[in-house]
Scaffold this motif. Structure first.
Motif, PDB file in Angstrom:
ATOM      1  N   VAL A 188       0.840  -1.197   0.000  1.00 43.44           N
ATOM      2  CA  VAL A 188       0.000   0.000   0.000  1.00 43.44           C
ATOM      3  C   VAL A 188       0.876   1.248   0.000  1.00 43.44           C
ATOM      4  CG1 VAL A 188      -1.719   1.314   1.313  1.00 43.44           C
ATOM      5  CG2 VAL A 188      -1.870  -1.181   1.206  1.00 43.44           C
ATOM      6  N   SER A 189       0.509   2.204  -0.835  1.00 38.86           N
ATOM      7  CA  SER A 189       1.155   3.516  -0.849  1.00 38.86           C
ATOM      8  C   SER A 189       0.297   4.461  -0.014  1.00 38.86           C
ATOM      9  CB  SER A 189       1.268   4.031  -2.287  1.00 38.86           C
ATOM     10  OG  SER A 189       1.641   5.397  -2.299  1.00 38.86           O
ATOM     11  N   ARG A 190       0.948   5.149   0.943  1.00 43.36           N
ATOM     12  CA  ARG A 190       0.197   6.061   1.813  1.00 43.36           C
ATOM     13  C   ARG A 190       1.096   7.205   2.258  1.00 43.36           C
ATOM     14  NH1 ARG A 190      -1.209   6.481   7.610  1.00 43.36           N
ATOM     15  NH2 ARG A 190      -3.338   7.273   7.777  1.00 43.36           N
ATOM     16  N   ASN A 208       0.774  -3.591   9.551  1.00 43.42           N
ATOM     17  CA  ASN A 208       1.381  -2.771   8.512  1.00 43.42           C
ATOM     18  C   ASN A 208       2.866  -2.585   8.814  1.00 43.42           C
ATOM     19  OD1 ASN A 208      -1.288  -2.438   7.596  1.00 43.42           O
ATOM     20  ND2 ASN A 208      -1.561  -0.640   8.887  1.00 43.42           N
ATOM     21  N   ILE A 236      -8.422  -1.961   4.048  1.00 44.20           N
ATOM     22  CA  ILE A 236      -8.179  -0.513   4.034  1.00 44.20           C
ATOM     23  C   ILE A 236      -9.461   0.239   4.374  1.00 44.20           C
ATOM     24  CG2 ILE A 236      -7.542   1.450   2.578  1.00 44.20           C
ATOM     25  CD1 ILE A 236      -5.775  -0.549   0.985  1.00 44.20           C
ATOM     26  N   PHE A 241      -5.458   1.225   8.183  1.00 39.11           N
ATOM     27  CA  PHE A 241      -4.297   2.112   8.255  1.00 39.11           C
ATOM     28  C   PHE A 241      -4.519   3.261   9.227  1.00 39.11           C
ATOM     29  CE2 PHE A 241      -2.669  -0.298   4.846  1.00 39.11           C
ATOM     30  CZ  PHE A 241      -1.309  -0.053   4.828  1.00 39.11           C
ATOM     31  N   GLU A 242      -5.475   3.092  10.112  1.00 39.25           N
ATOM     32  CA  GLU A 242      -5.715   4.086  11.150  1.00 39.25           C
ATOM     33  C   GLU A 242      -5.664   3.396  12.501  1.00 39.25           C
ATOM     34  OE1 GLU A 242      -9.387   6.114  10.363  1.00 39.25           O
ATOM     35  OE2 GLU A 242      -9.028   6.089   8.204  1.00 39.25           O
ATOM     36  N   GLN A 294      -6.483   9.187  13.489  1.00 41.14           N
ATOM     37  CA  GLN A 294      -6.445  10.075  12.330  1.00 41.14           C
ATOM     38  C   GLN A 294      -7.508  11.167  12.435  1.00 41.14           C
ATOM     39  OE1 GLN A 294      -6.008   8.113   8.582  1.00 41.14           O
ATOM     40  NE2 GLN A 294      -6.802   9.821   7.408  1.00 41.14           N
TER      41      GLN A 294
END
Length: 331
Positions: A188-190, A208, A236, A241-242, A294
């Motif tokens: 994953v790109s973030r 992650n 996701i 990713f939080e 987030q």
């Protein structure tokens, strides 16, 4: 176009013209690098079939090498049009880091051809399109973290082959890296960084792993174990990713006029409402949102333009943080 037809086209593009040649084994490896799941014997059968339709020839030695005849006309193979060239140009610009290294190498000539097509057709709108579009980060831009080239390539290999990895990983705050096997599930790109979604050892819960924190990565022979029902997109969407701080909350805010206008265009949730507050310029915003770290980062970023009314626990938390921040800046 079906998968077999696409494979045939790739094979025809990979076969060189005499006096050069390529073996079935080399073709098999290159096609696998491009994502085609096929065995070597099927490649050999395909070559025999294609040689009956195209001017191909094979050498008499062992292993046999396949080539186009010198006089073969290759113009009948599909060429890049400006639309296809533009797609490849933008993909190379924005997605290169998410593509397997072997695929990038295999596609390098195609990327160069795409650039050549666009350079030679500068009078068309499509050819100039890549100069008229860009992706701009919404938050403060940061320099990308340094990622080991060998780590990047090994992670791609593991995902492509469905194999386990052994990584040496130095988590944030740790003095020394730790080694353990992981089961790669997705990349994953973030926020300018790249993260491997994987399970560690035999634990079922995905985690992650930042690629820039991997000191080393070694490809293992063991197949990667995928948790039952795992889907990267659902992971996701489920706030993978939080940092979760609880379930959903009913958020009530007082927001400044400009922020109200902004959030009227880009809503926090499907059930969001904005209502005027009698005697005040601000508006009241109500929305059901996930209670995550987030969310708190986002609320902090607007400073005095937003006031948290509910929930009371979140209001107290932010009030304490802002009081501490004020004390720091007054010192």
């Amino acid at each position: 176009m079906n998968d077999t037809s696409l494979r045939y086209l790739e094979m025809l593009k990979l076969i060189p013209r005499l006096p050069n040649g390529i073996t079935a084994t080399e073709l098999h490896r290159k096609l696998q690098d491009l994502g085609h799941e096929i065995d070597k014997r099927s490649i050999e059968r395909d070559l025999i079939k294609l040689s009956g339709m195209f001017p191909l020839t094979s050498s008499e030695g062992r292993p046999a090498k396949w080539s186009w005849l010198r006089e073969a006309e290759l113009t009948h193979l599909p060429a890049l049009n400006p639309a296809a060239a533009l797609t490849l140009e933008l993909a190379h610009r924005h997605l290169a880091a998410l593509l397997p290294h072997n695929a990038l190498v295999a596609l390098e000539s195609l990327f160069k051809s795409a650039r050549k097509v666009l350079d030679e057709t500068t009078q068309t709108g499509l050819a100039r399109w890549s100069d008229k579009v860009a992706a701009v980060p919404e938050n403060q831009p940061l320099m990308p973290a340094s990622i080991s080239a060998s780590v990047h390539e090994t992670v791609h290999q593991a995902l492509l082959a469905g194999k386990r990895l052994e990584i040496s990983y130095q988590a944030a705050g740790q003095e020394r890296p730790k080694r353990y096997p992981v089961n790669p599930l997705g990349l994953v790109s973030r926020g300018g960084g790249y993260y491997l979604v994987a399970t560690a050892r035999d634990y079922p819960d995905p985690r992650n792993f930042a690629l820039h924190r991997m000191v080393s990565a070694t490809l293992l022979d063991d197949p990667s174990i995928k948790p039952a029902g795992f889907n990267l997109q659902r992971y996701i969407a489920g706030h993978g990713f939080e940092l979760p701080l609880g379930g959903d909350i009913n958020l009530e805010l007082r927001v400044s006029p400009w922020l109200a206008s902004y959030l009227d265009e880009r809503k926090l949730s499907p059930d969001q409402t904005l209502t005027p507050i009698r005697g005040r310029e601000e508006q009241r915003l109500n929305a059901t949102v996930a209670n995550t770290d987030q969310l708190r980062w986002w609320l902090r970023s607007f400073g005095p333009n937003v006031e948290v009314v509910k929930p009371a626990s979140l209001r107290r938390k932010l009030a304490d943080e802002f009081a501490e921040m004020a004390e720091l800046h007054q010192g």
